[in-house]
Design a protein around this motif. Structure first.
Motif, short mmCIF file in Angstrom:
data_model
loop_
_atom_site.label_atom_id
_atom_site.label_comp_id
_atom_site.label_asym_id
_atom_site.label_seq_id
_atom_site.Cartn_x
_atom_site.Cartn_y
_atom_site.Cartn_z
N PHE A 83 -58.36 23.22 -67.53
CA PHE A 83 -59.41 23.49 -68.51
C PHE A 83 -59.58 22.30 -69.45
O PHE A 83 -58.61 21.61 -69.77
CB PHE A 83 -59.07 24.75 -69.30
N GLU A 88 -60.83 27.10 -73.91
CA GLU A 88 -61.27 27.54 -72.59
C GLU A 88 -60.10 28.20 -71.84
O GLU A 88 -60.27 29.19 -71.14
CB GLU A 88 -61.83 26.37 -71.79
N ARG A 91 -59.56 31.65 -73.35
CA ARG A 91 -60.55 32.60 -72.80
C ARG A 91 -60.15 33.04 -71.39
O ARG A 91 -60.28 34.22 -71.04
CB ARG A 91 -61.93 31.95 -72.77
N GLU A 206 -64.31 35.64 -78.67
CA GLU A 206 -65.12 34.56 -79.24
C GLU A 206 -65.12 34.60 -80.76
O GLU A 206 -65.06 33.56 -81.43
CB GLU A 206 -66.56 34.66 -78.73
#
Length: 221
Positions: A83, A88, A91, A206
């Motif tokens: 990533f 990222e 996530r 998020e």
């Protein structure tokens, strides 16, 4: 851990026993969960369970190990090097958790319910051990980012690791407090914890990243 007699059972019978007790421990805390109810549903004698496990705690710890092992199959393939940045990667860990929840709902409910009753005296020691292992993993993540010059160094690594750990816990707890997920209801309906709320989980991730990202990043980079 299971006695040799459990390992010698046919695979289908082992799975029925495991699934039956995952359901029971997934909807009740340790002290309330009933071995008698499960063996009645399974159609086996109570004595036979003690041919397979030393006691109720031995059975519970076996289930905890099984659930953790299943979840790691989804988490371990997620590598930071795949990533572009840490968030990222963060996530992706949650996406892997969603896949685990979807494909292994009984295991997911067991772990979720275990966390909900973490302060129960009977389980506190075992949850503390698991929590410490998780914290060590997050601190190791911080170490990597600091080594790459991506995370700040004016806050100690342990604190940053602890904040990361609490982010993960907080995301799940907030969804439950808000009523977005109802593990008890989804368990009763035979559904995953996050059934139909996968996007809500990702949106909450998020939100937390937006709130906490400045706490971690090295602004001098």
């Amino acid at each position: 851990m299971p006695k040799p007699t459990f390992d010698k059972l046919p695979e289908a019978k082992r799975k029925r026993i495991i699934d039956g007790f995952l359901r029971e421990f997934g909807r009740n805390d340790f002290d309330v969960a009933s071995i008698s109810l499960v063996i009645k549903d399974l159609g086996i004698s109570k004595g036979s369970i003690y041919q397979y496990f030393e006691d109720k705690m031995d059975l519970f710890l076996f289930l905890l190990q099984e659930c953790t092992r299943h979840k790691l199959k989804y988490i371990e393939p997620i590598k930071r090097t795949d990533f572009p940045d840490f968030w990222e990667f963060f996530r992706a860990l949650f996406r892997a958790g969603i896949a685990f929840d979807r494909n292994c709902p009984l295991h997911s409910h067991f772990l979720h319910n275990f966390a909900q009753h973490a302060n129960a005296p009977t389980l506190r020691e075992w949850y503390s051990r698991l929590e410490q292992q998780t914290l060590e993993a997050f601190v190791a993540m911080v170490d990597h980012e600091v080594g790459q010059g991506l995370f700040r160094t004016d806050i100690d690594r342990f604190t940053l690791g602890y904040i990361l750990q609490q982010m993960g816990i907080g995301i799940q707890k907030q969804l439950q407090v808000m009523g977005t997920i109802d593990p008890e209801q989804s368990m009763a309906n035979g559904l995953p914890v996050y059934q139909g709320q996968e996007k809500a989980l990702q949106d909450m991730v998020e939100t937390y990243i937006k709130a906490y990202r400045p706490t971690f990043e090295n602004i001098e980079q």
